[in-house]
Design an enzyme around this catalytic site. Structure first.
Site, PDB file in Angstrom:
ATOM      1  N   SER A  48       0.803  -1.159  -0.044  1.00 18.37           N
ATOM      2  CA  SER A  48       0.066   0.067  -0.112  1.00 18.37           C
ATOM      3  C   SER A  48       0.988   1.268   0.013  1.00 18.37           C
ATOM      4  CB  SER A  48      -0.846   0.062   1.351  1.00 18.37           C
ATOM      5  OG  SER A  48      -1.785  -0.923   0.971  1.00 18.37           O
ATOM      6  N   GLY A 234      -4.413  -2.170  -0.725  1.00 12.68           N
ATOM      7  CA  GLY A 234      -3.489  -1.743  -1.874  1.00 12.68           C
ATOM      8  C   GLY A 234      -3.158  -0.313  -1.938  1.00 12.68           C
ATOM      9  N   GLY A 236      -2.865   3.850  -3.489  1.00 11.34           N
ATOM     10  CA  GLY A 236      -3.526   4.702  -4.585  1.00 11.34           C
ATOM     11  C   GLY A 236      -4.948   4.940  -4.234  1.00 11.34           C
ATOM     12  N   CYS A 264      -9.402  -2.184   3.558  1.00  8.45           N
ATOM     13  CA  CYS A 264      -8.441  -0.736   3.069  1.00  8.45           C
ATOM     14  C   CYS A 264      -8.934  -0.380   1.772  1.00  8.45           C
ATOM     15  CB  CYS A 264      -6.928  -1.034   3.278  1.00  8.45           C
ATOM     16  SG  CYS A 264      -6.197   0.706   3.512  1.00  8.45           S
ATOM     17  N   GLN A 268     -12.681   0.504  -0.011  1.00  8.13           N
ATOM     18  CA  GLN A 268     -12.954   1.829  -0.820  1.00  8.13           C
ATOM     19  C   GLN A 268     -13.620   1.601  -1.954  1.00  8.13           C
ATOM     20  OE1 GLN A 268      -9.274   3.784  -0.914  1.00  8.13           O
ATOM     21  NE2 GLN A 268      -9.393   4.198   1.295  1.00  8.13           N
ATOM     22  N   HIS A 348      -6.777  -2.227   9.152  1.00 10.47           N
ATOM     23  CA  HIS A 348      -6.008  -3.326   9.060  1.00 10.47           C
ATOM     24  C   HIS A 348      -6.212  -4.684  10.050  1.00 10.47           C
ATOM     25  CE1 HIS A 348      -4.194  -2.206   5.260  1.00 10.47           C
ATOM     26  NE2 HIS A 348      -4.243  -1.023   5.805  1.00 10.47           N
ATOM     27  N   GLU A 350      -5.561  -7.475   9.896  1.00  7.76           N
ATOM     28  CA  GLU A 350      -4.569  -8.451   9.725  1.00  7.76           C
ATOM     29  C   GLU A 350      -3.385  -7.992  10.390  1.00  7.76           C
ATOM     30  OE1 GLU A 350      -5.168  -6.301   7.426  1.00  7.76           O
ATOM     31  OE2 GLU A 350      -3.604  -5.587   6.416  1.00  7.76           O
TER      32      GLU A 350
END
Ligand SMILES: Nc1ncnc2c1ncn2[C@@H]1O[C@H](COP(=O)(O)OP(=O)(O)OP(=O)(O)O)[C@@H](O)[C@H]1O
Ligand SMILES: [Mg+2]
Lengths: 373, 548
Positions: A48, A234, A236, A264, A268, A348, A350
């Protein structure tokens, strides 16, 4: 110590003089900061951060070295690294080398010895902006180059960091051959830049994990007959990934019973697929200490975060509910579909780095997947 | 939940006279608690026998009783004041023990006083070494092999099973009172006896001694909604065996990877949940330096000695927030007192290093036994904040007021090799200076590590200071380059120290340094590493570019 000089040049003309750490050269990107006190290697290897120069606010980095255990992808993904001080003398039984060497080997340009707190206050007040770490250019030349670069938001970093071929996640490693389905439920992870720990968490819950490239079509996905879809994290701006959003839309309309979990960027994109709008935050949320309230349970959890964009709460259509909010700024941190087994979070669960308090979301997803099978 | 409407008057028990292991930190905590409660309109009844405390100022509480901290006196105060609740967790071990006794004696029930924040049952579980072990096992938390003994016989039996070294830890004490490390039968008899004598319930824990393991603490907080957070973690410079109160301590931990940090954090939060504490709690853990194995050592179900350090290290007012939780508030209903915009429900992020060094009374008493072990001996401490470990350590050393600008304690240079090694091996108040001396004489970090088991990370940092000391020695004023002076100042070398090493005049050095524009900057402690604007921060100096 590496005493080669380096400078950080911001597009607003600010220049910080320091020393080179890691690879000598030039690298540009959006300058962001992360307030986690541990987990620098997980941050370096989190896809990310592609396209970003990451500043760590904690001033002593590299204390416990680097280790193959702590990677979140195939290697460092940041565009550049900004620290107050990189330890030359790591100490930890798991350490396999120093942070400096790790950056050099992976050709990551870094700078140390600058007043990182001053930089952070600048970004907090002015917002994130483009910058360049360079051991080569003087400030005017660097600034000129920066001004000719495209905006960070225009990039499609997710397509670059995503796996280009499908793979199977087994025993904590990537396997190029995808075995035929076993009795276990199978999850397809759409890799917009996934962290390994998402895959580890899924595997740990008895799920088979197939990872597909960011650009996989709905038919390519369907070919794996998934029992659930994971929309990964990820880099952007989600607005730059309209094709991916369209695939999510198709998946949902084709199979309304398909469990789907977004994290994340995945969150979106899901929000956009459901008809929501996203916007850019002034300086994002990056750290391991953000309080998030689960509106469905009333509980508050400390979360690990790394995002520069967010979903607009009032843009979500009927039938979609905001389930989590950030207590610092009330931004949307999670949503769910009221009629489908579809939900997502902005933070997150994780962890890696960060608190493990939110692993319950993987349990929730695994249950949905197993129930639907 | 907002403030409970049924709690309008609260009794706070102070910690009595200042003793080793229980000093001004509990006045700090108690005073903060009183202010925090009164802010919410709660009337505060305070009892303490120590006049030299801020909490006994008439302005601090609504009613102040300077009385002996004993059950009969406390009962009289309760009978007269009829408080709705008793806050047991702010007056150190004394306050907690008294609250426990008041409850056990039925006095709280008799006058319908509710124990706030920490349930009676969890005081028992945390303080009774045996119940504690049981509870840890029931929630899957590892504790070192041990046995609870009430006589010497039982201790001998355990010795036969486990062998030496063993550690003796009395129940219901503080500062390790009465305990010690046994390497042979003589020690064992001695410490078992003294431990049994000092324990409130005549009970000790005999345990495997974790030789060379790291000692780490977490200050955690939980509210009635089961939200649990970490305020601060701290790592001891000395490995296990030196009481935290007698060890140099850094915050946050320096040698723990994220995996280790999170593993211990999760353990601490699981523990505070299992104990059902509503308020602050202190968890002490031990981590194997050669694997990720850990053990839970101890839990203080209250605001602890380390809470003051943790509060000042992070900007997070632990006692204040604990008190609010005790009267019903949840963490997400309490404001962050530093930012005034965000909430108390978050985990502080530090962008500096905090170093605490204990201060011992040995120089006053000329005592021959300067060893520091599991029984706390320090009477005070200093804390320093900087952007580098070297800077924080050197600043703390200067704060000690023992005249150590040049990092040389008296008599060090006269030691023979043998004496030096002996002094490295046995922790004393002087050990840091012994380490300096050893490295100065050319001992390798690895050798010092083998003897002391202090993590190489800390030793290498000290070696860096020694190395720079060597480079500064004998320098002429012209050869003090901007680079060298920057490095020296970033590592905490004061002008006076440089003057001592070079033989130059301090003022001359200062003038040269300022000529290069090398002046300290002041940065904020803001709880959030700059992420949010701070309304009431405090400051520390460092050699950075920008002041705030
Ligand atoms: N199993 C062990 N092996 C080695 N050292 C130990 C062990 N258990 C405890 N210690 C050491 O003894 C010290 C004191 O132990 P402990 O914290 O239990 O005492 P205490 O009286 O409860 O102190 P406190 O003032 O922290 O409440 C610890 O700080 C640690 O250094
Ligand atoms: Mg202790």
């Amino acid at each position: 110590m590496n005493t080669m000089q380096a400078r950080l040049i911001l597009i607003d003309g600010t220049v910080y003089e320091g020393n080179s750490v890691g690879f000598a050269g030039t690298s540009s990107g959006e300058v962001v900061f992360n307030t986690s006190m541990t987990g620098y290697q997980e941050i370096l290897t989190d896809p990310s951060y592609a396209g970003q120069l990451v500043a760590l606010t904690y001033p002593l980095i590299g204390n416990y070295g680097v280790s193959a255990r702590d990677v979140e992808s195939s290697g460092p993904k940041v565009a550049g690294f900004i620290v107050r001080e990189m330890s030359e003398t790591p100490s930890n039984y798991a350490s396999q080398g120093s942070g400096d060497d790790y950056l050099t080997e992976n050709q990551i340009v870094g700078i140390q010895g600058i007043d990182v707190r001053a930089l952070v206050l600048k970004l907090r007040d002015a917002g994130v902006m483009l910058g360049m770490i360079t051991t080569q250019h003087d400030a005017p030349t660097g600034l000129q180059i920066l001004k000719n670069l495209p905006e960070y938001d225009a990039g499609t970093y997710a397509r670059e960091v995503s796996t280009q071929t499908a793979y199977f996640w087994a025993d904590n490693a990537r396997s190029e051959t995808i075995p035929p389905r076993s009795a276990k439920p199978r999850v397809v992870v759409l890799d917009y830049g996934t962290k390994y720990n998402i895959l580890r968490e899924l595997l740990e819950r008895g799920l088979e994990v197939v990872v597909l490239p960011c650009g996989a079509t709905k038919d390519e996905i369907a070919a794996h007959k998934p029992d659930g879809i994971m929309l990964a994290n990820g880099p952007g701006d989600p607005r730059s990934l309209e094709a991916e959003v369209e695939v999510i839309r198709q998946l949902m309309s084709e199979n309304p019973k398909q469990p789907m979990f977004g994290i994340c960027l995945g969150h979106q994109l899901l929000g956009r697929a459901l008809g929501g709008e996203t916007y850019k935050l002034k300086f994002g949320h990056r750290g391991a200490n953000h309080p998030v309230k689960d509106l469905t349970t009333g509980k508050v959890h400390i979360t690990s975060q790394n995002h520069g964009y967010a979903l607009q709460a009032d843009s979500l259509p009927q039938g979609v509910e905001v389930t989590h909010v950030n207590l610092n700024d009330n931004t949307v941190e999670g949503l769910r579909h009221l009629e489908r087994p579809v939900f997502s979070v902005q933070y997150h669960p994780e962890a890696s780095p960060g608190p493990k308090d939110n692993a319950y979301l993987f349990d929730r997803f695994a249950e949905l997947v197993k129930a639907g099978k | 939940m907002p403030k409970r409407p049924d709690i309008n008057k609260v009794m706070v028990i102070g910690s009595g006279p200042i003793v080793i292991g229980q000093a001004a930190e509990f006045d700090y905590a108690g005073t903060q608690a009183c202010a925090s409660l009164r802010e919410e309109g709660v009337s505060v009844v305070l009892v303490n026998s120590n006049p030299a405390t801020i909490m006994t100022d008439p302005e601090t509480a609504d009613a102040v009783y300077i009385e002996p901290l004993t059950l009969p006196f406390l009962e009289q105060v309760i009978a007269k004041e009829r408080p709705d609740g008793l806050l047991p967790s702010l007056g150190g071990q004394t306050g907690l023990n008294l609250a426990y006794q008041l409850a056990e004696a039925g006095i709280l029930e008799k006058y319908d006083v509710e124990l706030l924040g920490t349930p009676l049952d969890s005081i028992k579980k945390a303080e009774d070494r045996d119940l504690f072990k049981e509870m840890m096992k029931s929630i899957g938390q590892p504790v070192p092999e041990s046995v609870v003994c009430e006589n010497v016989e039982q201790a001998r039996k355990f010795r036969d099973e486990i062998g030496y070294p063993l550690i003796i830890r009395p129940a219901y004490t503080l500062g390790g009172t009465g305990g010690g490390i046994a390497w042979n039968d003589e020690h064992l008899e001695q410490f078992v006896k003294s431990g049994l004598e000092r324990s409130l319930i005549h009970q000790i824990l005999l345990e495997r001694y974790l030789n060379g393991w790291k000692e780490v603490e977490y200050e955690v907080m939980r509210d009635g909604n089961d939200t649990a957070i970490t305020i601060c973690n701290m790592e001891n410079f000395d490995p296990m065996g030196v009481h935290t109160g007698d060890s140099i301590v850094v915050a946050p931990s320096q040698t723990l990877s994220d995996k280790e940090y999170q593993m211990l954090r999760t353990a601490s939060l699981n523990i505070i949940r299992a104990l059902g504490i509503e308020g602050g709690c202190n968890v002490q853990l031990s981590l194997d330096p050669n694997s990720s194995r850990y053990f839970v050592i101890e839990v203080n179900p209250r605001v602890s000695r380390s809470s003051a350090l943790a509060s000042k290290a992070t900007g997070y007012p632990i006692a204040r927030v604990s008190s609010k939780i005790a009267i019903g508030f949840n963490l997400d209903e309490i404001q962050n007192a530093v930012t005034k915009k965000t909430l108390a429900c978050f985990e502080p992020a530090l962008d500096y290093i905090v170093c605490k060094i204990p201060r011992w009374p040995f120089d006053k008493f000329g005592t021959s036994d300067r060893r520091v072990t599991t029984q706390m001996k320090a009477t005070g401490e200093v804390m320093a904040i900087d952007r580098s470990f070297e800077g924080a350590l050197m600043k703390a050393l200067r704060s000690l007021e023992v005249g150590v600008t040049g990092l040389r304690a008296k008599g060090m240079s006269a030691l023979t090799e043998m004496e030096l090694e002996q002094k490295l091996r046995v922790p004393t108040d002087e050990r840091l200076f012994v380490i300096f001396e050893a490295l100065r004489r050319g001992l390798m970090v690895e050798e010092v590590f083998q003897i002391t088991r202090i993590d190489r990370w800390f030793l290498r940092r000290i070696a860096k200071i020694v190395e720079l000391e060597g480079r500064l020695r004998g320098k002429t004023i012209e050869s003090l380059t901007p680079e060298l002076l920057t490095q020296a100042r970033e590592m905490g070398f004061h002008d006076a120290h440089i003057a001592e090493l070079t033989g130059l005049d301090e003022l001359e050095i200062r003038a040269r340094r300022k000529g290069f524009g090398l002046v300290p900057a002041y940065k904020m402690v803001d709880t959030c590493a700059g992420e949010f604007e701070a309304a009431t921060p405090y400051y520390y100096s460092c050699f950075e570019r920008e002041s705030e």
